[in-house]
Write an enzyme that holds these catalytic residues in place. Structure first.
Site, short mmCIF file in Angstrom:
data_model
loop_
_atom_site.label_atom_id
_atom_site.label_comp_id
_atom_site.label_asym_id
_atom_site.label_seq_id
_atom_site.Cartn_x
_atom_site.Cartn_y
_atom_site.Cartn_z
N HIS A 76 -1.03 6.61 -8.48
CA HIS A 76 -0.80 8.04 -8.25
C HIS A 76 0.19 8.60 -9.28
O HIS A 76 0.01 9.72 -9.77
CB HIS A 76 -0.25 8.28 -6.85
CG HIS A 76 -1.27 8.07 -5.77
ND1 HIS A 76 -1.80 6.83 -5.47
CD2 HIS A 76 -1.87 8.95 -4.91
CE1 HIS A 76 -2.67 6.95 -4.48
NE2 HIS A 76 -2.74 8.22 -4.12
N HIS A 87 5.11 1.66 -2.91
CA HIS A 87 5.47 1.25 -4.26
C HIS A 87 6.99 1.13 -4.38
O HIS A 87 7.74 1.77 -3.63
CB HIS A 87 4.96 2.24 -5.30
CG HIS A 87 3.46 2.32 -5.38
ND1 HIS A 87 2.70 1.40 -6.05
CD2 HIS A 87 2.60 3.23 -4.85
CE1 HIS A 87 1.42 1.73 -5.94
NE2 HIS A 87 1.34 2.83 -5.21
#
Length: 271
Positions: A193, A235
């Site tokens: 992303h 993440h």
């Protein structure tokens, strides 16, 4: 002296063991002595050979063990720095994962953060680009959209390949969603992303004429998309930062292989 000699001779005669049938009992067996002596020699030779063969090995081990201990006890400066940064990254990422689950401090905002992450997903962007490409009637618009589609496809393939190589897991044990499986975004490093948001923002800033407020909002959107991946625990911080770097590099790659208007028209006609 002459009298003692006959007495000793008489004793020898009277001794039962001196008879012929008992002489074999008094004498030791030659075969046993010969059998024992080679066995002793072989055992002594084997012991000497073992000592000689084990000697160099033990010396090597005695020479190697201190070095291994020194390597474990005294690692290099690069190793210490890398491990320290990795520990800080993991600790900070877990602290910033405030929306990792419903029980987190910001668990109520998890749905909104997930929605922000969807705006940086590859599938919606590819679908939107195809729709705009079908409705576009200008050559310049079709050229930009075709190159944007190429950039999105390259981003998905590059990130998926890097994630398969690194295979780094996120700070929290969170299963990827359906859209993540479709784009093969199942690992943490690098953040797909973040790379996509950085690439798209740089692409739009270069090829679209936008007002300054819109340009600022575009940069803020890219930063928020990357940071949202840390907040939901998917993440680490370094994954997002590396994603931004890879996104910029992907933009530079698309600029190098930019398709001309004629190439785009040929591809559109084939499609």
């Amino acid at each position: 002296m002459p009298a003692s000699q006959p007495r000793s001779r008489a004793r020898d005669r009277n001794n039962v063991l001196n008879r012929a049938e008992f002489l074999s009992l008094n004498q030791p067996l030659k075969g046993a002595q010969e059998g024992r002596s080679p066995g002793r020699k072989q055992s002594s030779q084997a012991g000497a050979a073992g000592a000689q063969s084990s000697g160099p090995k033990e010396r090597r081990q005695s020479q190697q063990l201190p070095e291994e201990d020194c390597m474990q006890l005294n690692p290099s400066f690069k190793g210490i720095a890398f491990n320290s940064l990795l520990a800080i990254d993991i600790c900070m990422s877990k602290r910033l994962g405030v929306c990792a689950n419903r029980a987190s401090s910001w668990g109520g905002a998890r749905s909104m953060i997930n929605l922000l992450g969807i705006t940086g997903h590859g599938i919606p962007w590819i679908a939107g680009t195809l729709i705009c490409l079908v409705k576009s009637s200008t050559l310049a618009g079709q050229e930009v959209l075709m190159n944007l589609l190429l950039a999105l496809l390259l981003d998905i393939m590059i990130v998926a390949g890097l994630q398969k190589l690194a295979k780094r897991k996120g700070p929290y044990d969170i299963n990827p969603g359906l859209l993540d499986y479709l784009t093969m975004d199942t690992y943490a490093f690098p953040a797909g992303h973040a790379s996509r948001a950085a690439m798209l923002s740089k692409f739009f800033l270069n090829h679209l004429v936008l007002a300054i407020p819109l340009r600022i909002l575009l940069v803020l959107w890219a930063l928020c998309v990357g940071f949202s991946r840390v907040m939901i625990g998917r993440h680490h911080i370094t994954d997002v930062l590396s994603g931004f770097v890879f996104g910029y590099l992907q933009f530079r790659l698309v600029e190098l292989i930019w398709m001309s208007s004629n190439t785009c028209q040929m591809l559109i006609s084939i499609w």
